[in-house]
Each structure stands twice: as C-alpha cells, then as structure tokens.
Design a protein around this motif. Structure first.
Motif, short mmCIF file in Angstrom:
data_model
loop_
_atom_site.label_atom_id
_atom_site.label_comp_id
_atom_site.label_asym_id
_atom_site.label_seq_id
_atom_site.Cartn_x
_atom_site.Cartn_y
_atom_site.Cartn_z
N LEU A 196 0.79 -1.23 0.00
CA LEU A 196 0.00 0.00 0.00
C LEU A 196 0.83 1.27 0.00
O LEU A 196 0.26 2.36 -0.12
CB LEU A 196 -0.96 -0.01 1.21
CG LEU A 196 -1.87 -1.25 1.31
CD1 LEU A 196 -2.70 -1.20 2.57
CD2 LEU A 196 -2.77 -1.38 0.08
N LEU A 197 2.14 1.17 0.16
CA LEU A 197 2.96 2.39 0.23
C LEU A 197 4.08 2.36 -0.82
O LEU A 197 4.74 1.34 -0.99
CB LEU A 197 3.64 2.50 1.60
CG LEU A 197 2.81 2.95 2.79
CD1 LEU A 197 3.70 3.00 4.03
CD2 LEU A 197 2.18 4.32 2.55
N ARG A 243 -1.77 7.85 2.41
CA ARG A 243 -2.14 6.60 1.74
C ARG A 243 -2.74 5.60 2.72
O ARG A 243 -3.54 4.75 2.35
CB ARG A 243 -0.90 5.97 1.08
CG ARG A 243 -0.41 6.66 -0.17
CD ARG A 243 -1.28 6.37 -1.39
NE ARG A 243 -1.16 5.01 -1.86
CZ ARG A 243 -0.22 4.55 -2.66
NH1 ARG A 243 0.72 5.37 -3.11
NH2 ARG A 243 -0.19 3.29 -3.04
N ALA A 276 -7.80 6.18 1.15
CA ALA A 276 -6.74 5.57 1.97
C ALA A 276 -7.28 4.31 2.63
O ALA A 276 -8.49 4.11 2.73
CB ALA A 276 -6.28 6.56 3.02
N TYR A 277 -6.36 3.48 3.08
CA TYR A 277 -6.74 2.32 3.88
C TYR A 277 -6.40 2.57 5.34
O TYR A 277 -5.46 3.30 5.67
CB TYR A 277 -6.02 1.07 3.40
CG TYR A 277 -6.58 0.52 2.11
CD1 TYR A 277 -7.79 -0.16 2.10
CD2 TYR A 277 -5.90 0.68 0.91
CE1 TYR A 277 -8.31 -0.67 0.92
CE2 TYR A 277 -6.41 0.17 -0.27
CZ TYR A 277 -7.62 -0.50 -0.26
OH TYR A 277 -8.14 -1.00 -1.43
N ARG B 91 -8.27 0.33 -3.82
CA ARG B 91 -7.75 1.70 -3.90
C ARG B 91 -6.30 1.63 -4.35
O ARG B 91 -5.82 0.57 -4.73
CB ARG B 91 -7.88 2.35 -2.51
CG ARG B 91 -9.34 2.41 -2.08
CD ARG B 91 -9.56 2.85 -0.65
NE ARG B 91 -10.98 2.66 -0.34
CZ ARG B 91 -11.54 2.87 0.84
NH1 ARG B 91 -10.81 3.31 1.86
NH2 ARG B 91 -12.83 2.67 1.02
N ASN B 92 -5.61 2.73 -4.30
CA ASN B 92 -4.22 2.76 -4.80
C ASN B 92 -3.35 1.67 -4.21
O ASN B 92 -3.27 1.51 -3.00
CB ASN B 92 -3.59 4.10 -4.43
CG ASN B 92 -4.14 5.21 -5.28
OD1 ASN B 92 -4.53 4.98 -6.42
ND2 ASN B 92 -4.19 6.41 -4.72
N LEU B 93 -2.69 0.95 -5.07
CA LEU B 93 -1.72 -0.05 -4.61
C LEU B 93 -0.32 0.43 -4.93
O LEU B 93 -0.12 1.28 -5.80
CB LEU B 93 -1.99 -1.38 -5.31
CG LEU B 93 -3.33 -2.06 -4.98
CD1 LEU B 93 -3.45 -3.35 -5.76
CD2 LEU B 93 -3.44 -2.34 -3.49
N SER B 94 0.65 -0.15 -4.26
CA SER B 94 2.04 0.24 -4.49
C SER B 94 2.54 -0.31 -5.82
O SER B 94 1.93 -1.21 -6.41
CB SER B 94 2.91 -0.31 -3.36
OG SER B 94 2.98 -1.72 -3.45
N ALA B 95 3.69 0.19 -6.25
CA ALA B 95 4.32 -0.33 -7.47
C ALA B 95 4.65 -1.81 -7.29
O ALA B 95 4.49 -2.61 -8.22
CB ALA B 95 5.58 0.48 -7.79
N ALA B 97 2.95 -3.97 -5.52
CA ALA B 97 1.70 -4.71 -5.68
C ALA B 97 1.32 -4.79 -7.15
O ALA B 97 0.88 -5.84 -7.62
CB ALA B 97 0.59 -4.05 -4.87
#
Lengths: 475, 475
Positions: A196-197, A243, A276-277, B91-95, B97
């Motif tokens: 997630l980061l 995030r 965000a989570y 939602r947004n995932l990291s690179a 992921a």
C-alpha cells in the motif's frame, strides 16, 4: 563399516587432488594417473579411486572420457585454497536496506531477575500445554498423505474456524476468503507496507505509537505523519491526506485510549474521501477487564479497514501466528504477496490452532488467561497505589496487558538513570518516550510502560516495592 | 449460567440502543432513560442496564457523567446500519503490488489420483513422526519461563547445531552469526530481493529456471537477464553486469546440470569484479544418488555468496523451515529485515529442529529418506526405459527428487493436450516450458518435470504405464 571406510578414503583422495589443482601441481589439461596406478600409489581399491574421480568429474574439476585418462578441466586457474576472512562493508544494498539500517534496533537484554516489566512477554506458565500437545499430536497423525505447499492465505479449515470465532468474539462479519494467516501481526504490517505504500507516500501514525509498525512503513519508504492521541485515541478530526493510517482503536498503544465512536466515524470518512486504507491493529482486543470488548473498526467499514489480529497475546509471541481480515478487493494482492514472501504460514501450527478453535479449547484458554491477567492488573494497580499514592498517575489500564505510569515530579531527563538503577536492582523498566515521534516534543515527566502478563503476583508486588525505593532517590 | 443470561440481555440492550442511534431515533445530545427506568422497561436488572450503558460509553456511543442521565455522544450522525457489500477494484496499490499482480499465479489443483508427478511434494509416509513428536513434546515442556520475542536470526541453539551440520554435510565453514533462520527458502529469496535489488536493477537468472525466484526478484523491481544452461549448469563465461545472480549449482532447476568447477570460478570472478552477490539455492543438495554431494559455491567464496538451504525436501514443505548463510558483512541488514518482516521464525519448530540435529535423528532421517528416494528414482527410470525406450530422453536424474523427460517426436504444441488427457486419466503432469523465459524461445519437443518423492513405487510404475498409453495417442 567397510563402506564408511571407503567413503573416508575417497574423501581424502578428492581433497588431495583438489589441493594439487589449487596449488598448481596439476595444471588445466594435465592428465591424471590411471585409476589403477593411483589406487596402487594410495593403497586403495580401484573402485574407491574411480568413485573419487567420478566425484571430481561431477564437480567439474576433472574431465573423464571413455578409455582415456582423466584430465584436469581447462579454465581452472591456480588460486589460493584459503577462503579469505571477511570484514568490511557490504556491496551495494537496496534503498529499502539503506532505510532499514538507519532505523534504531532494539537492544536485546536478558529478563531482569526480580521483575521484568517488558511489554509483550507472557508467562510460560500460562501456555495451554496439554491442549496444545493433544492438538499437535493429532495434527501430526492426521497429516496429509502428500506433504505439499498449501494455500498462501492459510489452511481453509483454520480460516473457517477463525471466521466463526471472529464473529462470536469480535463482531467481525467476514468470509474465510478475506482472511490471510500470517506469521504474527508484524508480517501483516509489513505486507500492508509493501502493498500500500510507495517511497515518498505519507502515512498517518499515532504519536506516541507502536515503533515496529512505524519502522515497517518507514522502511517501505513511507513518510510518517504523526498525529497526537488522547484518552479517546487518535485525534481523527482533521487528518491530512495520506495513503494509509495505522491505528490501535481498541486500546491505543501505548497510552491506552479507546477510539471514540465519533472519531471512528471521522476516521472512516477520511479514509473513504481520500482513498486511503486503515490498518487496525487489534493487538490485545481480548483483554478488556471491566467491560466487554469493543467492536473493531472493521465491523463498521469492511472496505476501508485491514484488521490485524494476533495470537501473541493469548498463546505466545514465540509461535508467530496472526491473521489479517482484508477488504474483498485486496484479497488477491495479499494472497500473492504472501505466496512470494514465504509461500504460507507453517501448516502444523495452523492445524493445531484450528483444532483448538474447533474444540472450544482456545476460548476456554482465553477466558482463563484473561482472569489471570485481570488479577495481575489488580495486584499491580494496588501495589502502585500503596507505594506511590498520588505520585504515580496510571493511564490506559482498562484493557490490555500493560499500563502506563507517569511519575509526578520526576523529570523525563531522569528516565535513563532510573532505568539503569532499576536494572541493577533486578527490575526491567521501559520508558514511554522512545514511542514518541523522534523529532517532536516529548513528555516532561518520566513515564514507563509496565507490562504485567509475564509476571506472577508476587513478582509484581516486589517489583513495585523495589521501584518505589529506587524512585525515592531520584526525586 | 445466571451471568451468561445477563450478558445476553446486556448485549441485546447494547444492540438495541446502537440501532436506535444508527436509525436516528436517538440523536446526538439526546438523553437516555435512567438506568432504573430502562431496567423497568426491559424487565432487566439495573446492574445489567448499567453494564450496557458503560459499554456504550466505552465505545463512545454515550457519554455518562456522575449523577446525570447518559447522553448520546455528539458527532454521531445518522448512518445506515448496514455494511455495504464490496466488489470493485482496490484503492491505490504500491508499485510492488502492481508488479506482483502482473505475474502469473499457479493454478492450484488437487493431487491427481493415480500418480501426481508434481515436483516439491513429499510423501506423508516419509515424515519422521516419532522423532518429531518426541522433540516437540520436549520443546513444549522445556519452554522458557517467559515467552518473549526471540532473536530475529533465529534460536542460537539451532544456529549452532546447524553450523556443525553444514560443516559435516556440506563443507560450509561459517559461524552461527552468519546464519539466518527463515520461513522456508522462499522467504530467503524474498529477503535477498528486498535487500539487494532496486527497481530497474538487472539480475541474472538461469533459463529455464525456478519461477518463484524470478517472481521474487521481478516483484522487487528487478529486470531479469536470462542466461542459458546446459549439462554444466549456467553458462557463466560471459555474464553481463548485474546486481545479483540466482543459481542452483548443485542441481540446476529444472534441467539438472551440475555447475562445473570452471564455471564456478568464472561466476565468482564475475561477482567480485562487478560487486554483485550470488544467491546459491541449494534446494536439494542432500540428494545425490550415485556420488557424494557437491560442495557449494559458498565454500569457495563466503563474501560473494548467500547460501539458501531448506528443510522442505528433507522434512516437509509444509513446515516452512529454511536458512540462509550470509556474508558476515550482510548479517545486520538480513537480521534487521527479518525482524521487520515477521520478528523471527516460530520458536517451537526451531527448538524441534535443533533437537533433531543435536540427537542425530535428523541425519538418520536424511539417510533413510535418501535411500527411499534413490529407490523411487530407480523404479521411475526403469519404468521410463521399459515403456518409452529411446523415445524418452531423461535429463538431470543424478541428483535431487525430480528428473526431466523429453518426449522424442512429440511436439511442444501437444503439451497442453497431453496434460489435460493425463489429468483425466488420474495423472498429474507438469511441463518444463513455463520455466523458460516468457519472451524467449522454448524447446520444440514436449518436456515434463517428473517429481517422484511424493509417490510410492507402485504409483510410479502405474503412472508411467498410463502415460505411455496416453502418449502413444498424441504422436
């Protein structure tokens, strides 16, 4: 026995030939004696020499061709046979490794002898030995006919049992598909960090808060945005964009606040609005001493919350058993990351835990250990009241396995000296201050986290008495 | 019993009040009935109602003040009580992921009924049940008085026993300090990926090679540089620059070549010259059927090589027990990464393994399972010779627990059809082709990896017979 002797001889022959190649006696392309000649020279059987030659061929030192003498493989230059002793710095490391190495690592110490208040320790006497052994022996006997890698999310039987338990015990409504069994909650946090980061991404963290969570997110490249806490937990009213947010809503670590319903809503609204989570670490949700456990955030918003649970506070931190409940849309990333990280959690422990959950032994054990810890807490609170009176202010004792005690009139600057004096007197004492954001302001008064789950009541009483005598000198 | 009933009533009261807050019957700031009035209304005891109110206060739904009626907490807006069902994308995932999700995930299947040749499986009958139970019961009884997090590198007793074993069995000369106990070799590979690769960094990998190693490095952002292999292992003569090389020198996976001494030197020289590390995966070094095991690369250059060992091929893949031997200069990064990843490997398994190593039971078991697998191999080779003769070319059978068989005259395009037909006939068959670099050329002939450690000799014979009948139709 004869075979063992032959193996010994063959091994010596192999070592001798290698040494002669290493020191240049044999050069690449040189022909070796025939196996017959070599056997005569060594007083060994020809079979033994042939075995040695074959081994050297397999290792690439020699080349053996049908009907010809073995030759030393080309390209084997003369080198020193000694392996150099290493010191010095490592070769290029990744950015992750470089970030990791800037983080302070905890100093490991033996448990203090009179009373060690280290938080996170449990008493070995509390471990459910009989139930564990019974379930473990059963799991070994009932092992699969084929031992093979399992589901990265963990055993379905365990996830099924856990799903029912989480509903009964914590009001969590999820499917077994949303559960990922991890090697303790730390792995759950690390998976969140990785998935997630990205480097440079901000994340919300409680201040003061749990250091190994912060480290996991910082090592992933995240930028910590510390947010203050009070008796109602994280001040969630005006959170900046990020995030993810890491929170301990049931029992803020370390100060012990319980996140209020209003703030729960504010936090969830923030997560939805900013995409965000929320990582909800329910590290000691089983231990609520006066009232029932508080339902987790996850029960309010299963889309925004990653729930982190652990057996480290109910069975043992040494087992490395924890679990995540993830939003359905995150099932695949977490499952694939777990596979790549270490395939899956050990099956034996999973089978044992599933059996303990199914038989009711786990819940009986939780009730029993909860009673014991309620008693420990009572004894500790009484001892603190008896010895310190109003000079010690206790915080966050309603739930969990630790409390925070602030020493009225003792300056924070005294902490190190007190800790050192306590250690000499056989008391393990741990300050609150390192749990604050490193660059921000810290409390002015000395404050300590007292974990009590690893101590018996006698040790708790003695520990507090020794501490009181000690602190009288540092005022 | 009485207490349980009270708990049930309190729970219903709590649920009812929450529902009325959620649906707007009670508004923020509203005063609730006194506990006396509420108790009368519900026919409950006042104690029960007070407990329910206290719980709602702790959860932040109500505010209770001494001598006044409880009020609904301000800021609790009316919301739907229903938790929405999720679908949709995360939602947004990291690179990390996102890279992870582009990698193909293996299809999980039940073991085929007649004979499943899946590589990596062991027979449940080979597990040393008695020795494990004895050691496990001993470890539980001898557990520490305090259960606490351990050394991230693993138990010192185990590392000490392992160091002696590695010297005896594999000629590895290291200190216990260089050993890191991991949850199976996959975690070792993942730690190497995280610590040694940054996004965009090239890494050398054998082609064909082990897919989950490639995935670990690719997920970390590494760029795969596939290098061909032959009967002497990786073609190490002219390697391009890279940050690390992943190799299986004792028994190339899957083709079975043994890295020659010349190439070992070339590879080590390349690593020193380019400042790269070599990850040596010795996944089945214990299984050399005709000659002694080959000493690992690590024994030649302890500064350049990270040695990866596993118990998945000797005890069980389900245990998740492996270890790394790292250069002394990498001790700290690996130790800190292990701590942040999951604290440490489970202690119970570590204690059991240490006991098995110390008592000699582990080595006795390895000898016994090696004999069994040598017999399985013999039976498989004989069955292949009997049924296929020169139509099947076997590769890499000298060591390990699998071999590769190329079907002469059967085109690679037939593989899928053959595998499907085999599955219907109760045979689990696994192709070599997916282990080649996805974008590069693949073999023209159909080739399969036959793992034999999970099968008894009867199943091996039947499996080959069924396969032969089947292949006759696909020619």
């Amino acid at each position: 026995m004869v075979q063992l002797e032959q193996e010994g001889v063959a091994r010596r022959i192999i070592a001798a030939i290698k040494a002669q190649i290493h020191n240049g006696t044999y050069q690449p392309g040189d022909r070796l004696p025939s196996s017959r000649a070599f056997a005569a020279e060594w007083g060994a059987s020809r079979t033994t020499v042939t075995a040695a030659y074959n081994q050297l061929d397999a290792e690439g030192y020699l080349i053996i061709r049908q009907g010809a003498r073995a030759i030393v493989a080309p390209g084997l230059e003369r080198v020193s046979g000694e392996v150099p002793v290493t010191t010095g710095s490592p070769r290029n490391l990744s950015a992750f490794a470089r970030r990791l190495l800037t983080l302070p690592s905890p100093t490991e110490q033996r448990p203090a002898k009179v009373a060690d208040f280290r938080y996170g320790d449990l008493s070995g006497a509390d471990f459910p030995v009989l139930a564990w052994r019974r379930a473990s022996n059963k799991a070994i006997l009932n092992r699969a006919a084929r031992l093979r890698y399992g589901d990265p999310q963990g055993s379905f039987v365990l996830r099924n049992a856990l799903q029912a338990y989480l509903w009964r015990a914590r009001g969590i409504n999820c499917t077994p598909d949303q559960i990922v069994i991890v090697n303790g909650s730390q792995q759950g946090l690390d998976l969140c960090a990785r998935l997630l980061l990205d480097p440079g991404d901000p994340f919300i963290i409680e201040n003061p808060g749990y250091v190994l969570a912060r480290h996991a997110f910082v090592a992933a490249g995240g930028i910590a945005v510390p947010v203050a806490v009070d008796a109602d937990g994280l001040r969630a009213d005006s959170l900046p964009p990020a995030r993810l947010a890491y929170v301990t809503p049931s029992h803020q670590f370390p100060l012990g606040g319980v996140l209020s319903a209003t703030r729960r809503r504010a936090l969830l609204a923030w997560a939805t609005a900013s995409g965000a989570y929320i990582v909800e670490d329910d590290y000691d949700g089983e231990y609520r001493h006066d009232i029932s456990p508080i339902p987790p955030l996850q029960a309010l918003d299963a889309d925004s919350v990653i729930y982190v649970g652990t057996m480290s506070k109910t069975l043992s931190p040494t087992l490395r058993l924890g679990y995540l409940v993830v939003p359905a849309s995150l099932r695949r990333p977490f499952s694939e990351a777990k596979r790549l990280t270490d395939r899956h959690a050990p099956m034996l422990e999973q089978d044992v835990l599933a059996e303990l959950l199914a038989s009711g032994a786990y819940e009986r054990h939780v009730r029993s250990i909860r009673r014991r810890n309620t008693e420990r807490r009572q004894v500790l609170l009484q001892a603190l009241a008896d010895h310190f009176g109003s000079k010690a202010v206790v915080e966050g004792a309603d739930t969990g396995l630790h409390l925070v005690v602030w020493m009225k009139g003792t300056a924070a600057e005294q902490e190190d000296a007190i800790i050192a004096a306590a250690r000499s007197a056989g008391i393990g004492l741990y300050p609150v201050s390192p749990l604050y954001q490193p660059t921000g302001p810290r409390p002015r008064e000395a404050g300590f986290i007292l974990g009590y789950a690893g101590l018996d009541t006698e040790a708790l009483r003695r520990g507090v008495a020794v501490l009181a005598a000690l602190l009288a000198e540092h005022r």
